[in-house]
Design a protein around this motif. Structure first.
Motif, PDB file in Angstrom:
ATOM      1  N   PHE A 132      29.316  29.620 -24.225  1.00  0.00           N
ATOM      2  CA  PHE A 132      28.108  28.798 -25.301  1.00  0.00           C
ATOM      3  C   PHE A 132      28.650  28.851 -26.550  1.00  0.00           C
ATOM      4  O   PHE A 132      29.233  29.828 -26.762  1.00  0.00           O
ATOM      5  CB  PHE A 132      26.958  29.288 -24.560  1.00  0.00           C
ATOM      6  CG  PHE A 132      26.615  29.019 -23.116  1.00  0.00           C
ATOM      7  CD1 PHE A 132      27.606  28.255 -22.481  1.00  0.00           C
ATOM      8  CD2 PHE A 132      25.462  29.524 -22.460  1.00  0.00           C
ATOM      9  CE1 PHE A 132      27.041  27.861 -20.942  1.00  0.00           C
ATOM     10  CE2 PHE A 132      25.137  29.254 -21.286  1.00  0.00           C
ATOM     11  CZ  PHE A 132      26.085  28.503 -20.444  1.00  0.00           C
ATOM     12  N   TYR A 172      16.415  35.578 -21.411  1.00  0.00           N
ATOM     13  CA  TYR A 172      17.855  35.730 -20.926  1.00  0.00           C
ATOM     14  C   TYR A 172      17.559  35.649 -19.190  1.00  0.00           C
ATOM     15  O   TYR A 172      16.893  35.634 -18.818  1.00  0.00           O
ATOM     16  CB  TYR A 172      18.352  37.212 -21.146  1.00  0.00           C
ATOM     17  CG  TYR A 172      18.801  37.463 -22.392  1.00  0.00           C
ATOM     18  CD1 TYR A 172      20.153  37.533 -22.935  1.00  0.00           C
ATOM     19  CD2 TYR A 172      17.891  37.592 -23.392  1.00  0.00           C
ATOM     20  CE1 TYR A 172      20.435  37.668 -24.218  1.00  0.00           C
ATOM     21  CE2 TYR A 172      18.129  38.054 -24.876  1.00  0.00           C
ATOM     22  CZ  TYR A 172      19.487  37.910 -25.149  1.00  0.00           C
ATOM     23  OH  TYR A 172      19.892  38.177 -26.352  1.00  0.00           O
ATOM     24  N   GLY A 173      18.905  35.357 -18.716  1.00  0.00           N
ATOM     25  CA  GLY A 173      19.259  35.421 -17.437  1.00  0.00           C
ATOM     26  C   GLY A 173      19.416  37.168 -17.175  1.00  0.00           C
ATOM     27  O   GLY A 173      20.192  37.716 -17.646  1.00  0.00           O
ATOM     28  N   GLU A 192      16.510  34.069 -13.761  1.00  0.00           N
ATOM     29  CA  GLU A 192      16.657  33.513 -15.239  1.00  0.00           C
ATOM     30  C   GLU A 192      15.375  33.527 -15.677  1.00  0.00           C
ATOM     31  O   GLU A 192      14.449  33.103 -15.506  1.00  0.00           O
ATOM     32  CB  GLU A 192      17.080  31.962 -14.889  1.00  0.00           C
ATOM     33  CG  GLU A 192      17.285  31.069 -15.871  1.00  0.00           C
ATOM     34  CD  GLU A 192      18.584  31.448 -16.824  1.00  0.00           C
ATOM     35  OE1 GLU A 192      19.160  32.277 -16.565  1.00  0.00           O
ATOM     36  OE2 GLU A 192      18.687  30.736 -17.973  1.00  0.00           O
ATOM     37  N   LYS A 193      15.381  33.996 -17.131  1.00  0.00           N
ATOM     38  CA  LYS A 193      14.173  34.081 -18.117  1.00  0.00           C
ATOM     39  C   LYS A 193      13.042  34.505 -17.288  1.00  0.00           C
ATOM     40  O   LYS A 193      11.684  33.824 -17.219  1.00  0.00           O
ATOM     41  CB  LYS A 193      13.954  32.610 -18.620  1.00  0.00           C
ATOM     42  CG  LYS A 193      15.260  32.029 -19.041  1.00  0.00           C
ATOM     43  CD  LYS A 193      15.186  31.617 -20.450  1.00  0.00           C
ATOM     44  CE  LYS A 193      16.666  30.864 -21.087  1.00  0.00           C
ATOM     45  NZ  LYS A 193      16.953  29.743 -20.626  1.00  0.00           N
ATOM     46  N   VAL A 206      22.419  38.454 -19.276  1.00  0.00           N
ATOM     47  CA  VAL A 206      23.566  37.564 -19.338  1.00  0.00           C
ATOM     48  C   VAL A 206      23.774  37.132 -20.929  1.00  0.00           C
ATOM     49  O   VAL A 206      22.657  36.289 -21.451  1.00  0.00           O
ATOM     50  CB  VAL A 206      23.524  36.430 -18.626  1.00  0.00           C
ATOM     51  CG1 VAL A 206      24.773  35.440 -18.631  1.00  0.00           C
ATOM     52  CG2 VAL A 206      23.349  36.905 -17.048  1.00  0.00           C
ATOM     53  N   GLY A 208      26.280  34.362 -23.235  1.00  0.00           N
ATOM     54  CA  GLY A 208      26.857  32.909 -22.755  1.00  0.00           C
ATOM     55  C   GLY A 208      28.291  32.947 -22.828  1.00  0.00           C
ATOM     56  O   GLY A 208      29.202  32.211 -23.579  1.00  0.00           O
ATOM     57  N   ARG A 234      21.502  24.013 -14.599  1.00  0.00           N
ATOM     58  CA  ARG A 234      21.965  25.061 -15.524  1.00  0.00           C
ATOM     59  C   ARG A 234      23.232  25.927 -14.605  1.00  0.00           C
ATOM     60  O   ARG A 234      23.041  25.733 -13.239  1.00  0.00           O
ATOM     61  CB  ARG A 234      20.799  25.878 -15.638  1.00  0.00           C
ATOM     62  CG  ARG A 234      19.514  25.313 -16.396  1.00  0.00           C
ATOM     63  CD  ARG A 234      19.747  24.863 -17.852  1.00  0.00           C
ATOM     64  NE  ARG A 234      20.371  25.680 -18.472  1.00  0.00           N
ATOM     65  CZ  ARG A 234      19.720  26.174 -19.384  1.00  0.00           C
ATOM     66  NH1 ARG A 234      18.305  25.821 -19.562  1.00  0.00           N
ATOM     67  NH2 ARG A 234      20.167  27.178 -20.356  1.00  0.00           N
TER      68      ARG A 234
HETATM   69  C1  G1P Z   1      21.553  30.625 -21.258  1.00  0.00           C
HETATM   70  C2  G1P Z   1      21.692  31.135 -19.880  1.00  0.00           C
HETATM   71  C3  G1P Z   1      20.899  32.617 -19.899  1.00  0.00           C
HETATM   72  C4  G1P Z   1      21.755  33.366 -20.587  1.00  0.00           C
HETATM   73  C5  G1P Z   1      21.633  32.766 -22.225  1.00  0.00           C
HETATM   74  C6  G1P Z   1      22.509  33.368 -23.053  1.00  0.00           C
HETATM   75  O1  G1P Z   1      20.181  30.108 -21.560  1.00  0.00           O
HETATM   76  O2  G1P Z   1      20.772  30.390 -18.842  1.00  0.00           O
HETATM   77  O3  G1P Z   1      21.242  32.994 -18.496  1.00  0.00           O
HETATM   78  O4  G1P Z   1      21.117  34.562 -20.687  1.00  0.00           O
HETATM   79  O5  G1P Z   1      22.074  31.324 -21.968  1.00  0.00           O
HETATM   80  O6  G1P Z   1      22.331  33.162 -24.327  1.00  0.00           O
HETATM   81  P1  G1P Z   1      19.704  29.453 -22.974  1.00  0.00           P
HETATM   82  O7  G1P Z   1      19.630  30.501 -24.132  1.00  0.00           O
HETATM   83  O8  G1P Z   1      20.941  28.430 -23.062  1.00  0.00           O
HETATM   84  O9  G1P Z   1      18.608  28.817 -22.522  1.00  0.00           O
END
Ligand code: G1P
Length: 293
Positions: A132, A172-173, A192-193, A206, A208, A234
């Motif tokens: 990410f 976060y996840g 998740e969150k 988690v 990215g 997701r």
């Molecule tokens: C995503 C993931 C999440 C992770 C996070 C880290 O969420 O779904 O599990 O902890 O990235 O940056 P986002 O922040 O894109 O919503």
């Protein structure tokens, strides 16, 4: 066991970058600089230093600057030659040669899982990395390489983990693992969150960066074929489903300092940290910062 080598990395970067508005109104958040390089270049370098050869960038509308950045820039190169600025020229010439770049478009930003699915025909049945656009890690072993080391031992998908403060878990996840003391953390659940601390199975969040095997991609593909009720697909949904249906997924507590450049404060901290590592900037910056501390 010798598992297939990971040579491809997918970068889902089609999001709007709402946390950085207004600057992201006409410029991708991945192009925001840390000192003098855009965040995405550090991530490409991390992947390349980990052994990745092909970078698949999933872009969207308003992200053209990323393609131009990793392309050659003849006028600029010509100008630098004429002015004899050889050091800058070398740096500029290196950028398009970092890796082989492939671009695919995600027409509607329908989540990172949907973005990864746009690269489905390129990764086919190979394991691949996912990065990410947000997390920079400073360590002698690049973060993706750290994940690859777990993959090389297990042949399974791997997610990057970091210890997260209770107050920040809801962003976060969060994973549960079989044995927190084990070197390779086998994930047993992913929330998740989580809305409250009690809902979070641990303090391991988690970040990215992922290694995704064909088994987990198949789970994502199954979800992709179904109607998406929440409007977004997701990667976290596929990982949770995979874990809950017995597909092994491991976690790696990432070594090194991590900066979340997806947040304003994180980007500022990264900028200061990276500048303080540079001889041309550190002495004056240190003097300047004394004013504030
Ligand atoms: C995503 C993931 C999440 C992770 C996070 C880290 O969420 O779904 O599990 O902890 O990235 O940056 P986002 O922040 O894109 O919503």
């Amino acid at each position: 066991m010798n598992y297939p080598k990971i040579k491809k990395a997918v970068f889902p970067v089609a999001g709007f970058g709402t946390r950085f508005l207004p600057v992201t109104k006409s410029q991708p958040k991945e192009m925001l600089p840390v000192v003098d390089k855009p965040v995405i270049q550090y991530l490409v370098e991390e992947a390349v230093q980990s052994g990745i050869e092909e970078i698949i960038i999933v872009t969207g509308r308003g992200k053209r600057a990323i393609e131009d950045y990793f392309d050659q820039s003849f006028e600029l190169e010509h100008n630098l030659v004429e002015k004899g600025k050889t050091d800058l020229l070398r740096e500029v010439l290196e950028i398009p040669n970092l890796a082989k770049f492939i671009y695919v478009r995600q027409s509607v930003p329908k989540g990172d899982g949907d973005a990864i699915m746009q690269a489905f025909n390129i990764v086919k049945d190979e394991p691949f990395a996912v990065l990410f656009g947000d997390d920079l890690v400073v360590h002698e072993v690049p973060a993706i390489k750290q994940l690859m080391q777990v993959y090389e031992q297990t042949g399974s998908s791997v997610v990057a983990l970091t210890e997260v403060l209770d107050t920040e878990l809801s962003s976060y996840g969060v994973v549960n693992v079989k044995d927190f003391k084990s070197a390779n953390l086998e994930i047993t659940d992913l929330v998740e969150k989580p809305k409250t601390r009690a809902e979070a199975p641990s303090n391991l969040g988690v970040i990215g960066k992922y290694i995704i095997t064909p088994e987990v991609l198949a789970v994502l593909n199954d979800l992709y074929k179904k109607p998406i009720i929440s409007g977004e697909l997701r990667l976290a949904d596929a990982l949770k489903l995979a874990v809950n249906s017995g597909v092994p997924v491991y976690g790696k507590l990432i070594e090194g300092e991590r900066f979340d450049t997806g947040s304003k404060l994180g980007l500022i901290k990264a900028t200061i940290d990276f500048a303080m590592r540079r001889q041309d900037l550190a002495p004056e910056l240190k003097e300047f910062l004394k004013r504030y501390v």
